[in-house]
Write an enzyme that holds these catalytic residues in place. Sequence first.
Site, PDB file in Angstrom:
ATOM      1  N   HIS A  90      11.026  72.335  57.164  1.00  0.00           N
ATOM      2  CA  HIS A  90      10.872  70.742  58.177  1.00  0.00           C
ATOM      3  C   HIS A  90       9.961  69.905  56.960  1.00  0.00           C
ATOM      4  O   HIS A  90       8.832  70.148  57.143  1.00  0.00           O
ATOM      5  CB  HIS A  90      10.436  71.121  59.134  1.00  0.00           C
ATOM      6  CG  HIS A  90      10.579  69.991  60.472  1.00  0.00           C
ATOM      7  ND1 HIS A  90      11.257  69.108  60.676  1.00  0.00           N
ATOM      8  CD2 HIS A  90       8.916  69.679  60.601  1.00  0.00           C
ATOM      9  CE1 HIS A  90      10.820  68.233  60.622  1.00  0.00           C
ATOM     10  NE2 HIS A  90      10.017  68.546  61.426  1.00  0.00           N
ATOM     11  N   ASN A 133      10.037  61.868  58.356  1.00  0.00           N
ATOM     12  CA  ASN A 133      10.626  63.228  59.377  1.00  0.00           C
ATOM     13  C   ASN A 133      12.346  62.812  59.461  1.00  0.00           C
ATOM     14  O   ASN A 133      11.709  61.874  60.724  1.00  0.00           O
ATOM     15  CB  ASN A 133       9.534  63.271  60.440  1.00  0.00           C
ATOM     16  CG  ASN A 133      10.050  65.033  61.631  1.00  0.00           C
ATOM     17  OD1 ASN A 133      11.213  64.764  61.180  1.00  0.00           O
ATOM     18  ND2 ASN A 133       9.060  65.396  61.707  1.00  0.00           N
ATOM     19  N   CYS A 152      12.463  69.956  66.284  1.00  0.00           N
ATOM     20  CA  CYS A 152      12.214  69.445  64.957  1.00  0.00           C
ATOM     21  C   CYS A 152      12.915  70.650  64.433  1.00  0.00           C
ATOM     22  O   CYS A 152      13.035  70.822  63.726  1.00  0.00           O
ATOM     23  CB  CYS A 152      10.786  68.938  64.524  1.00  0.00           C
ATOM     24  SG  CYS A 152      10.688  67.302  65.094  1.00  0.00           S
TER      25      CYS A 152
END
Length: 324
Positions: A251, A281, A114
């Site tokens: 993020h 996500n 990520c």
Amino acid sequence: MTIRSVMVGCGAYLPARVMTNADLEKVVDTSDDWIVERTGIKSRHIAAEGETTADLAEQAARAALAHAGLDAGQVDLIVLATATPDHTFPATATKVQARLGMTRGVAFDVQAVCSGFVYALAVADNFIKAGQAKVALVIGAETFSRILDWEDRTTCVLFGDGAGAVVLKAEEGRGTGADRGILTTHLHSDGRHHDMLFVDGGPSTTQTVGHVRMRGQEVFKHAVVNLAEVVEEALAANGLEPSQIDWLVPHQANKRIIDSTARKLKMDGTKVVVTVDHHGNTSAASIPLAFVEAVQDGRIKRGDLVLMEAMGGGFTWGAALVRW
Ligand code: UT7
């Protein structure tokens, strides 16, 4: 004079299929209420059968190049951040390179899950500052839906697919915070936390692709602390106060994590770009997807100071301060 990596264009791509929380209620024992309350996610995009990370990345790259008014022949470097490559090798970046018709330059993948986009941005920025590239494409692209265990409600409700890209161009700056481009990047990792967020497969272990495994609550606690520290570090390195940041582009893992970072920065919610509600996500794609959305709808304007931050498996985490 200082060489700066100026962001001259950006673009994104999302697969057509949208999966809502109501759709997920039919797959696992979950509820729209639980997902919204714990994560802020309402829907996510899922790649079509046969649609791969390279397909998503190519579309985002083409959009970013068009926005920059450059063609692929002018690109020296492609850095593609992904944890869901098309193949174990070669790098998905080389597939994108070929699709774009580039026969020169360098293309490779970066794996920081990520945090991948922030890592890729730092790598490309350093190539540009070292004089090894003049124009770089930095892409974050993922098909996380392919590595989810669709029977595990603690993970499968969280992720989505997509891609975002920016074009960096070497330009001369004054070396001050007033310059356009990437001002500083800050990367960290701590491999001790491998087991909190990992994929239980791989070429050298199981010879299978494997599925995402996460101890969510523990990742959450680390994320809140690590992200607060790294944004402080980025501000201090530039002698900036949080009030001088125009936009936080975090993020997009969990709305509660985003809110926590914003609170620590005493940043008004209206200065935070949030897409987790409709993207979920998307790992390495989440920051460029959010950035592109806010550029396209006119929120982020030329000259605005943007703070990007991310945390992911490894653990890896990092931040980038960029004047758009
Ligand atoms: O992008 C990389 C970084 N990743 C992250 O930053 C993710 C960080 N973690 C998180 O976002 C959160 O920890 C989660 C959203 C994953 C989970 O939220 P939580 O508030 O930490 O919930 P929890 O794991 O403590 O679970 C609470 C309860 C449990 O039930 P019991 O044991 O209290 O009876 C879970 O079994 O919620 C249950 N649960 C669910 N219920 C309905 C877990 N998943 C679900 C689900 N639907 N999908």
